[in-house]
Design a protein around this motif. Structure first.
Motif, mmCIF file in Angstrom:
data_model
loop_
_atom_site.group_PDB
_atom_site.id
_atom_site.type_symbol
_atom_site.label_atom_id
_atom_site.label_comp_id
_atom_site.label_asym_id
_atom_site.label_seq_id
_atom_site.Cartn_x
_atom_site.Cartn_y
_atom_site.Cartn_z
ATOM 1 N N GLY A 151 0.665 -1.010 -0.385
ATOM 2 C CA GLY A 151 -0.122 -0.177 0.495
ATOM 3 C C GLY A 151 0.604 1.064 -0.085
ATOM 4 O O GLY A 151 -0.137 2.331 0.331
ATOM 5 N N ALA A 152 2.296 1.275 -0.155
ATOM 6 C CA ALA A 152 2.939 2.277 -0.011
ATOM 7 C C ALA A 152 2.856 2.869 -1.587
ATOM 8 O O ALA A 152 2.181 2.460 -2.156
ATOM 9 N N THR A 153 2.834 4.289 -1.133
ATOM 10 C CA THR A 153 2.931 5.213 -2.798
ATOM 11 C C THR A 153 4.114 5.824 -2.820
ATOM 12 O O THR A 153 5.069 6.504 -1.700
ATOM 13 N N GLN A 154 4.574 6.722 -3.785
ATOM 14 C CA GLN A 154 5.907 7.232 -4.571
ATOM 15 C C GLN A 154 5.696 8.361 -5.206
ATOM 16 O O GLN A 154 4.370 8.243 -6.145
ATOM 17 N N ALA A 213 1.818 7.269 -6.964
ATOM 18 C CA ALA A 213 1.138 5.717 -7.886
ATOM 19 C C ALA A 213 1.636 4.661 -6.413
ATOM 20 O O ALA A 213 2.696 4.694 -6.126
ATOM 21 N N ALA A 214 0.593 4.404 -6.531
ATOM 22 C CA ALA A 214 0.673 2.878 -5.430
ATOM 23 C C ALA A 214 1.474 2.185 -6.109
ATOM 24 O O ALA A 214 1.994 1.646 -6.746
ATOM 25 N N ASP A 215 2.143 0.587 -5.295
ATOM 26 C CA ASP A 215 3.305 -0.483 -5.119
ATOM 27 C C ASP A 215 2.227 -1.167 -5.766
ATOM 28 O O ASP A 215 3.111 -1.043 -6.964
ATOM 29 N N TYR A 246 -8.142 11.101 -4.801
ATOM 30 C CA TYR A 246 -8.033 9.409 -4.907
ATOM 31 C C TYR A 246 -7.946 9.565 -3.699
ATOM 32 O O TYR A 246 -6.779 10.360 -3.339
ATOM 33 N N ALA A 247 -8.224 9.205 -2.899
ATOM 34 C CA ALA A 247 -8.609 9.002 -1.533
ATOM 35 C C ALA A 247 -7.577 7.697 -0.161
ATOM 36 O O ALA A 247 -8.240 6.661 -1.854
ATOM 37 N N SER A 248 -6.875 7.141 -0.175
ATOM 38 C CA SER A 248 -6.448 6.305 0.106
ATOM 39 C C SER A 248 -5.515 6.303 1.358
ATOM 40 O O SER A 248 -5.646 7.585 2.474
ATOM 41 N N LYS A 249 -4.952 5.058 2.557
ATOM 42 C CA LYS A 249 -4.985 5.247 3.550
ATOM 43 C C LYS A 249 -3.983 6.089 3.623
ATOM 44 O O LYS A 249 -3.171 6.800 4.490
ATOM 45 N N ASN A 250 -2.963 6.908 2.313
ATOM 46 C CA ASN A 250 -1.890 7.382 2.778
ATOM 47 C C ASN A 250 -2.254 9.474 2.596
ATOM 48 O O ASN A 250 -1.606 10.266 2.326
ATOM 49 N N GLY A 251 -3.638 9.638 1.667
ATOM 50 C CA GLY A 251 -3.772 10.495 2.179
ATOM 51 C C GLY A 251 -4.667 10.800 1.005
ATOM 52 O O GLY A 251 -4.209 10.014 -0.259
#
Length: 409
Positions: free
Chosen positions: A273-276, A305-307, A373-378
């Protein structure tokens, strides 16, 4: 408990910080956004990259050898003569600014790496001034403030906080605070001011007491450059984010984004779930979105972009498809996002379709981006697919509206 080591003492992390910067020519001190200086070395007015690199090496040598400004001035004179540079300002003042600024930022960036490594034992930082009459009034007000190392205060107020700032920090454990009868400070309410040019144009917004270009954490700008720049842009009103991005993504900083994205992609084994960061929307893109989608409140100009999506982008499941991007194109995704020829709006999905310059086959490459786009990283803008399409299909399809640039060859 030691603070930052004084000049003249070899400090490995500080050397790594200064040595690892990419040299770049600039005309003015504020040609680059503040956080960019964590990865890019520039000297205002030095228009030759070779000249900039020579000055950078002199500073690295000063850190390695513990030499003083006297030796640096000799090296500076040699570089100036070698490259025929006619700089502004008196020699003494100019060399002092270059030497002092780079030594202090290098030491504080290196110190930040040390503090992060030891934060499990000492998770609190205290703001410390030099304690003399030269301390600025606002900095004196911060003296003694204590916050957790990951508190937002240190994103903007980790020193140095301006030209000639001599402030430092001290790390504490909970036991240290108890022994010294110290407590964590109340949440700090940051007040800001506009940075205005002589022509009355607002170009930036910084906290009171911090010089323009210094409202970032030099350590974070080195170790997590995309995060530091993203934090800076997120603090700005939307109308300032585009112009700040325009000058932030310099050629050298673009290489940093590319290298970091490639390293992120290469390191993916099992998605977590990591993003870059892929990039940041420039002023043209932001203005086009606001013009064509007036009812949309753009929450972030950061593009990620998510992993798991990055693995999907590589197209291993459709290896023979004409839509698959080659590895070298995916590795340079930040550059392709930045160097676009057109931006389309998919009126059916609301997604953006960014058309990069160049091509790797007879079709037209495209980057599909979902806004807000909402994700756990914001919440960010997220790359959801890469592909290609015949140019004629993109130009004729009724669902696509060109909002920026042109599809013409």
């Amino acid at each position: 408990m030691p603070d930052v080591q004084p000049f003249g003492v070899q400090f490995g992390q500080a050397i790594d910080y200064l040595k690892g910067k990419l040299p770049e020519s600039t005309l003015k001190w504020d040609d680059l956004a503040g956080p960019v200086h964590g990865k890019v070395f520039a000297v205002a007015g030095a228009a030759s990259t070779d000249l900039v690199a020579d000055i950078q090496q002199s500073l690295v040598d000063a850190l390695k050898n513990g030499t003083t400004i006297t030796q640096f001035r000799k090296d500076f004179d040699a570089a100036v003569q070698k490259h025929g540079w006619s700089y502004r300002g008196k020699r003494g003042w100019r060399t002092s600014v270059i030497f002092d600024t780079n030594m202090r930022t290098a030491h504080m960036a290196g110190r930040w790496q040390q503090l992060q490594a030891g934060k499990a034992k000492r998770p609190f930082l205290q703001y410390r001034t030099a304690g003399d009459a030269r301390v600025r009034p606002q900095h004196r007000m911060w003296n003694g403030l204590i916050f957790p190392i990951d508190d937002a205060f240190w994103q903007t107020h980790y020193p140095p906080n301006g030209w000639g700032c001599r402030c430092t920090v001290r790390a504490y454990s909970q036991a240290d605070l108890d022994d010294n009868q110290l407590q964590v400070s109340k949440p700090y309410q940051v007040k800001t001011r506009n940075v205005v040019t002589r022509d009355g144009e607002v170009t930036d917004q910084v906290p009171l007491g911090i010089d323009p270009g210094w409202d970032h954490n030099v350590g974070q700008s080195w170790l997590s450059p995309e995060v530091a720049l993203g934090n800076k842009l997120a603090r700005l009103p939307m109308e300032l984010r585009g112009p700040m991005t325009d000058k932030a993504i310099s050629p050298a900083y673009q290489k940093v984004l590319n290298d970091d994205f490639k390293a992120f992609k290469t390191a993916i084994e099992k998605p977590t779930g990591a993003t870059q960061t892929v990039g940041f929307m420039d002023s043209g893109m932001i203005n086009a979105i606001e013009d064509k989608l007036p009812d949309l409140k753009l929450e972030s100009t950061l593009v990620t972009a998510a992993d798991n999506k990055t693995l999907h982008l590589a197209g291993t499941h459709k290896a023979k498809s004409l839509q698959v991007w080659p590895d070298e194109w995916i590795d340079s995704l930040p550059e392709h996002f930045r160097n676009y020829r057109a931006v389309l709006l998919d009126t059916k999905s609301g997604n953006l379709v960014v058309i990069p310059e160049g091509s790797f086959n007879a079709r037209t490459p495209k980057i599909v981006i979902r806004l807000n786009y909402a994700s756990k990283n914001g919440t960010t803008a997220a790359v959801v697919s890469l592909g290609t399409a015949p140019l004629g299909d993109l130009a004729k399809a009724s669902q696509y509206e060109i909002i920026l640039g042109s599809l013409k060859k």
